[in-house]
Design a protein around this motif. Sequence first.
Motif, PDB file in Angstrom:
ATOM      1  N   VAL A   1       0.843  -1.186   0.000  1.00  0.00           N
ATOM      2  CA  VAL A   1       0.000   0.000   0.000  1.00  0.00           C
ATOM      3  C   VAL A   1       0.884   1.244   0.000  1.00  0.00           C
ATOM      4  O   VAL A   1       2.076   1.195   0.303  1.00  0.00           O
ATOM      5  CB  VAL A   1      -0.947   0.021   1.219  1.00  0.00           C
ATOM      6  N   ALA A   2       0.264   2.362  -0.319  1.00  0.00           N
ATOM      7  CA  ALA A   2       0.982   3.636  -0.338  1.00  0.00           C
ATOM      8  C   ALA A   2       0.004   4.765  -0.072  1.00  0.00           C
ATOM      9  O   ALA A   2      -1.202   4.637  -0.323  1.00  0.00           O
ATOM     10  CB  ALA A   2       1.679   3.848  -1.671  1.00  0.00           C
ATOM     11  N   ILE A   3       0.544   5.868   0.443  1.00  0.00           N
ATOM     12  CA  ILE A   3      -0.193   7.121   0.586  1.00  0.00           C
ATOM     13  C   ILE A   3       0.554   8.171  -0.241  1.00  0.00           C
ATOM     14  O   ILE A   3       1.782   8.256  -0.161  1.00  0.00           O
ATOM     15  CB  ILE A   3      -0.282   7.557   2.057  1.00  0.00           C
ATOM     16  N   VAL A   4      -0.156   8.938  -1.026  1.00  0.00           N
ATOM     17  CA  VAL A   4       0.478   9.991  -1.827  1.00  0.00           C
ATOM     18  C   VAL A   4       0.017  11.348  -1.301  1.00  0.00           C
ATOM     19  O   VAL A   4      -1.044  11.451  -0.675  1.00  0.00           O
ATOM     20  CB  VAL A   4       0.138   9.849  -3.323  1.00  0.00           C
ATOM     21  N   ASN A   5       0.816  12.366  -1.561  1.00  0.00           N
ATOM     22  CA  ASN A   5       0.387  13.698  -1.125  1.00  0.00           C
ATOM     23  C   ASN A   5      -0.555  14.306  -2.150  1.00  0.00           C
ATOM     24  O   ASN A   5      -0.728  13.791  -3.267  1.00  0.00           O
ATOM     25  CB  ASN A   5       1.587  14.606  -0.822  1.00  0.00           C
ATOM     26  N   GLN A   6      -1.172  15.424  -1.784  1.00  0.00           N
ATOM     27  CA  GLN A   6      -2.185  16.043  -2.633  1.00  0.00           C
ATOM     28  C   GLN A   6      -1.609  16.470  -3.978  1.00  0.00           C
ATOM     29  O   GLN A   6      -2.286  16.381  -5.012  1.00  0.00           O
ATOM     30  CB  GLN A   6      -2.777  17.267  -1.908  1.00  0.00           C
ATOM     31  N   LEU A   7      -0.357  16.915  -3.977  1.00  0.00           N
ATOM     32  CA  LEU A   7       0.287  17.328  -5.219  1.00  0.00           C
ATOM     33  C   LEU A   7       0.375  16.163  -6.197  1.00  0.00           C
ATOM     34  O   LEU A   7       0.115  16.315  -7.403  1.00  0.00           O
ATOM     35  CB  LEU A   7       1.689  17.874  -4.911  1.00  0.00           C
ATOM     36  N   PHE A   8       0.723  15.003  -5.684  1.00  0.00           N
ATOM     37  CA  PHE A   8       0.815  13.802  -6.518  1.00  0.00           C
ATOM     38  C   PHE A   8      -0.566  13.429  -7.057  1.00  0.00           C
ATOM     39  O   PHE A   8      -0.725  13.128  -8.259  1.00  0.00           O
ATOM     40  CB  PHE A   8       1.390  12.658  -5.677  1.00  0.00           C
ATOM     41  N   ALA A   9      -1.561  13.465  -6.184  1.00  0.00           N
ATOM     42  CA  ALA A   9      -2.912  13.095  -6.602  1.00  0.00           C
ATOM     43  C   ALA A   9      -3.447  14.055  -7.659  1.00  0.00           C
ATOM     44  O   ALA A   9      -4.073  13.628  -8.647  1.00  0.00           O
ATOM     45  CB  ALA A   9      -3.843  13.070  -5.394  1.00  0.00           C
ATOM     46  N   ASP A  10      -3.205  15.351  -7.477  1.00  0.00           N
ATOM     47  CA  ASP A  10      -3.708  16.332  -8.438  1.00  0.00           C
ATOM     48  C   ASP A  10      -3.034  16.198  -9.796  1.00  0.00           C
ATOM     49  O   ASP A  10      -3.644  16.508 -10.825  1.00  0.00           O
ATOM     50  CB  ASP A  10      -3.496  17.742  -7.888  1.00  0.00           C
ATOM     51  N   ARG A  11      -1.784  15.766  -9.814  1.00  0.00           N
ATOM     52  CA  ARG A  11      -1.086  15.648 -11.089  1.00  0.00           C
ATOM     53  C   ARG A  11      -1.645  14.496 -11.924  1.00  0.00           C
ATOM     54  O   ARG A  11      -1.791  14.636 -13.142  1.00  0.00           O
ATOM     55  CB  ARG A  11       0.411  15.449 -10.857  1.00  0.00           C
TER      56      ARG A  11
ATOM     57  N   TYR B   1       7.467   1.434  -7.438  1.00  0.00           N
ATOM     58  CA  TYR B   1       8.865   1.893  -7.421  1.00  0.00           C
ATOM     59  C   TYR B   1       9.724   0.705  -6.965  1.00  0.00           C
ATOM     60  O   TYR B   1       9.443   0.042  -5.986  1.00  0.00           O
ATOM     61  CB  TYR B   1       9.051   3.084  -6.469  1.00  0.00           C
ATOM     62  N   MET B   2      10.715   0.356  -7.711  1.00  0.00           N
ATOM     63  CA  MET B   2      11.699  -0.678  -7.371  1.00  0.00           C
ATOM     64  C   MET B   2      11.072  -1.976  -6.851  1.00  0.00           C
ATOM     65  O   MET B   2      11.576  -2.603  -5.937  1.00  0.00           O
ATOM     66  CB  MET B   2      12.683  -0.147  -6.310  1.00  0.00           C
ATOM     67  N   GLY B   3       9.954  -2.371  -7.377  1.00  0.00           N
ATOM     68  CA  GLY B   3       9.364  -3.602  -6.864  1.00  0.00           C
ATOM     69  C   GLY B   3       7.968  -3.827  -7.393  1.00  0.00           C
ATOM     70  O   GLY B   3       7.648  -3.496  -8.541  1.00  0.00           O
ATOM     71  N   ASP B   4       7.100  -4.367  -6.525  1.00  0.00           N
ATOM     72  CA  ASP B   4       5.736  -4.706  -6.922  1.00  0.00           C
ATOM     73  C   ASP B   4       4.848  -3.468  -6.921  1.00  0.00           C
ATOM     74  O   ASP B   4       5.193  -2.413  -6.407  1.00  0.00           O
ATOM     75  CB  ASP B   4       5.160  -5.757  -5.963  1.00  0.00           C
ATOM     76  N   TRP B   5       3.659  -3.650  -7.494  1.00  0.00           N
ATOM     77  CA  TRP B   5       2.680  -2.568  -7.521  1.00  0.00           C
ATOM     78  C   TRP B   5       2.113  -2.330  -6.129  1.00  0.00           C
ATOM     79  O   TRP B   5       1.893  -3.274  -5.360  1.00  0.00           O
ATOM     80  CB  TRP B   5       1.545  -2.899  -8.481  1.00  0.00           C
ATOM     81  N   LEU B   6       1.843  -1.068  -5.800  1.00  0.00           N
ATOM     82  CA  LEU B   6       1.283  -0.666  -4.514  1.00  0.00           C
ATOM     83  C   LEU B   6      -0.051   0.018  -4.750  1.00  0.00           C
ATOM     84  O   LEU B   6      -0.193   0.842  -5.649  1.00  0.00           O
ATOM     85  CB  LEU B   6       2.215   0.311  -3.780  1.00  0.00           C
TER      86      LEU B   6
ATOM     87  N   VAL C   1      -4.629   9.860   0.771  1.00  0.00           N
ATOM     88  CA  VAL C   1      -4.041  11.099   0.237  1.00  0.00           C
ATOM     89  C   VAL C   1      -3.844  12.047   1.417  1.00  0.00           C
ATOM     90  O   VAL C   1      -4.780  12.291   2.189  1.00  0.00           O
ATOM     91  CB  VAL C   1      -4.944  11.764  -0.823  1.00  0.00           C
ATOM     92  N   CYS C   2      -2.626  12.565   1.586  1.00  0.00           N
ATOM     93  CA  CYS C   2      -2.332  13.475   2.694  1.00  0.00           C
ATOM     94  C   CYS C   2      -1.965  14.860   2.152  1.00  0.00           C
ATOM     95  O   CYS C   2      -1.776  15.055   0.954  1.00  0.00           O
ATOM     96  CB  CYS C   2      -1.197  12.927   3.558  1.00  0.00           C
ATOM     97  N   GLY C   3      -1.845  15.805   3.046  1.00  0.00           N
ATOM     98  CA  GLY C   3      -1.496  17.162   2.652  1.00  0.00           C
ATOM     99  C   GLY C   3      -0.042  17.282   2.211  1.00  0.00           C
ATOM    100  O   GLY C   3       0.791  16.430   2.501  1.00  0.00           O
ATOM    101  N   ASN C   4       0.242  18.369   1.511  1.00  0.00           N
ATOM    102  CA  ASN C   4       1.614  18.635   1.075  1.00  0.00           C
ATOM    103  C   ASN C   4       2.415  19.254   2.227  1.00  0.00           C
ATOM    104  O   ASN C   4       1.885  20.056   2.993  1.00  0.00           O
ATOM    105  CB  ASN C   4       1.617  19.612  -0.105  1.00  0.00           C
ATOM    106  N   ILE C   5       3.675  18.885   2.316  1.00  0.00           N
ATOM    107  CA  ILE C   5       4.552  19.496   3.311  1.00  0.00           C
ATOM    108  C   ILE C   5       5.834  19.976   2.633  1.00  0.00           C
ATOM    109  O   ILE C   5       6.169  19.544   1.528  1.00  0.00           O
ATOM    110  CB  ILE C   5       4.907  18.527   4.462  1.00  0.00           C
ATOM    111  N   LYS C   6       6.521  20.883   3.302  1.00  0.00           N
ATOM    112  CA  LYS C   6       7.841  21.320   2.844  1.00  0.00           C
ATOM    113  C   LYS C   6       8.876  20.505   3.599  1.00  0.00           C
ATOM    114  O   LYS C   6       8.849  20.453   4.825  1.00  0.00           O
ATOM    115  CB  LYS C   6       8.014  22.817   3.081  1.00  0.00           C
TER     116      LYS C   6
END
Length: 877
Positions: A633-643, A657-662, A667-672
């Motif tokens: 599983v994976a969580i992506v940030n809002q920027l990734f989801a919007d793209r 990334y470097m392996g099996d599908w996730l 979806v979480c907020g963007n951070i710096k």
Amino acid sequence: MNALVSKLRSLLRNLTGRADLERDLSDEVTSFVDLSTARKMKTGLSEAEARREAVLELGGVEQVKEQVRDVRLGQFIETRLQDVRFAFRTLRKSPIFSLTVALVLALGIGSTCLMFAIVNSVLLKGAPFPESSRLFMLWQDLPQEKRVSLSTREFSIWQKQSAVFENLAAMTGTSFTVTGRGEPEQAAGQRVTTSFFQMLRAQPELGRVFLESEGAAGHEQVAILSHRFWKEQFALRNDVLGQSLILNGEPHIVVGVMPEGFDFPRREVQVWVPAPLDGPLFQQNLDAHFLRVIGRLKSGVTPERLRAEMALLGTRVNAPDDETVRKFYAISLNEIIAGDLRKPLLVLLGAVAFLLLIACANVANLMLARVGSRQGEMAVRSALGASRVRLVAQLLTEATLLATLGGALGIAIAIWGLDLLRGVAAEKFPELVRAHVDGWPLSFAFAITIVSGVLLGLGPALAATRPNFQEALKSATRSTTGAGAERTRHGLVFAEVALACVLLVGCGLMMRSFITLVHADPGFRARNVITANAVMSEEQYPEPADMMRFYRASLAAVRALSGAEWSGIVTHLPFGGNGWGNGYEVEGQPAPAGVEYSAQIRPISPDYLATLAIPLRQGRTFTDYDKEDAPGVAIVNQLFADRYWPNESPLGQRIRYMGDWLSIVGVCGNIKHSQLDGEPDLEIYVPYPQLPPRVITFVGRQLNYVVRSSTPASIAPQLRGAIRALDPGLVVDVNTMEALIDESIAQPRFRTWLIGIVSVFALTLACLGIYGVIAYLVTQRSKEIGIRLALGASRANILGLILRQTVQLATAGIAAGMIASFFLVRFLASILFGITVHDPLTFIAVPAALLAVALLAGYLPARRAMRVDPVTSLRYE
């Protein structure tokens, strides 16, 4: 040759035997007058008449002596020495004036010399290595990411096939746990190829550099120490060579110690060890981009030839199945070191140059006021035979002497200020360690001292030696000056206010920018968050299973802390100084040919997002059930989801990334992640236990713990103790998230602080200039003020009259300064954050504040004008 020797002897005699020469000259003139008198007495004149005629025929005894002295070899030097002695006596009679001028000049020259020393060391001298202009760092740009490091495969190809580099070296940062010398300690280190020191032409203070054979796997157990590490761990003992140093549980033999000041690539580096490119770390991650590459160009290689080779070899480095389009390029090491400091340093240098101009204008005003009171003296000296050139030379000597005193004090201020800056900011700005007030800065200070002396003295000297001496003698008793001098004085104050206005606008913009930066939203709540990091060594935790056991045990221990509200783990902590970017794929949205998508991968534990209060926009967070054997599983940030899914939910979509599908479950907020003034990156959060085995040993050894608590002070020792209880050999560094963010804004804070100090000095000098002119104006107009009061003007009328002139004087300078600021502030655009260069609040507040301060500066002399006694002022006139 004989003529030259004769002239030198004559010069030496004239300079050292002045008393004898003067006696001989007096005897010779007296003898001539006596002989001429005797001849004239034979014609029937009396002795008194004959002597008078003889003196008249001679043209004056003292005048003849002066003519003889004028043609005497070395007379120029003698005259200048006389001027210097007279200048000392004159300035000693006015200690307050002399000290004020010297201090004002010292402030301007010292601050300018200080900033020039820093600019010279950081920007002009470049890297502290022989022929540093031939050192370049190699980078590559990918379609989705800029300035990417090289991989082991790429470096090996460049090293074998490059024809323009003398040699190439690669380095990668690491950290070492130092044991066997008391309590375990963490030391910043670098793994470098054996060509590293030879390429830099850096020689050790003790021992040797690495041998080529020590770059092979199994032979790399040697180390070179920094001077600071040698001092702290071995007390500067010369027997350090050959001693064993245990790094990450493995003994390393110390073969060298670098000299003090060698801190490449970072000041924090304490240990260098060989990087065996044929070893497991590099061969198992052959295409991981974590090597920074630096090379020394061969002599005579042109930039065009370098670019041509970069384009040619750039097509040969990809793996057979990799079609990614890569653009390779080289950047000068000097440019890399200057980096983001170039624009701020140049801005600060410009600011202190403005301060120097304001100081010079202030001193010029003081000099004008002083020579105005000496016009009677100049008239008397001229009437006694002194030429205008002679008088100007005397006043120039006084001005140059004052400038020299100010320059000497300025150099002392520069040296002291640089030491102060090193003590305050060297940890955050290691470039300051290399800055010294040496040859070029001293020459610069000497040059501006001489120029200041000449320019500040020439104008007042010409004004004081004007040819209308009769008028000067008349005005000397009333201490008045001409309209030209008055206009000059007003013009100087106008320039001071305008320059101060420009400086204050720049300072205001930078302060506004810094305040905006401090209050920038990082995307999470840093308050009440304690952090700790620990690195699992390869020797103690060789297998992924070993690392996973420690991860789970330490997570459980941190969760059990008394007072902990939320707890979590992440491998790459925001504002922790590290990150991990990697390529990825999106199911159903393949990348264009030759393009590789890249995002930041963040392995985390459950509750990490909740601990930092990173908002969950959609879906769920990770749980303890997301284990190794659970579906990925994976969580992506809002920027990734919007793209990738701008008009639909990303939940259930798959990435890899470097392996099996996730599967995306949230979806979480963007951070710096690294800079408050930066933009958020595309981020993919994954459960730490689901990292592929070869990935976890590569990027999962550093664990960063985060704990949120309403009592953070009590949590810090518990956090360190809980982790050390599981492994006493670990080094655990505890900090607060707020402190980490605060460290990230050290550079803008430093430059804002510096320009703020410069601006305060500038404002003070400008106000002193306004005060001086208005005070002088009140003195000059005392008769007029007395007449106005005698004719019925009220004290309030007089106050208004003087303040109106203050406003007129200040307003003109402020208007000119604001116009200049409107165009000059564009140079600040790249170092401002969150505001425009024409920020309305700054452009309104600065003139208002400057006008208010100017009125305050003019109020004191205005009050004095109100108290003028009409009878006294008229009697005086």
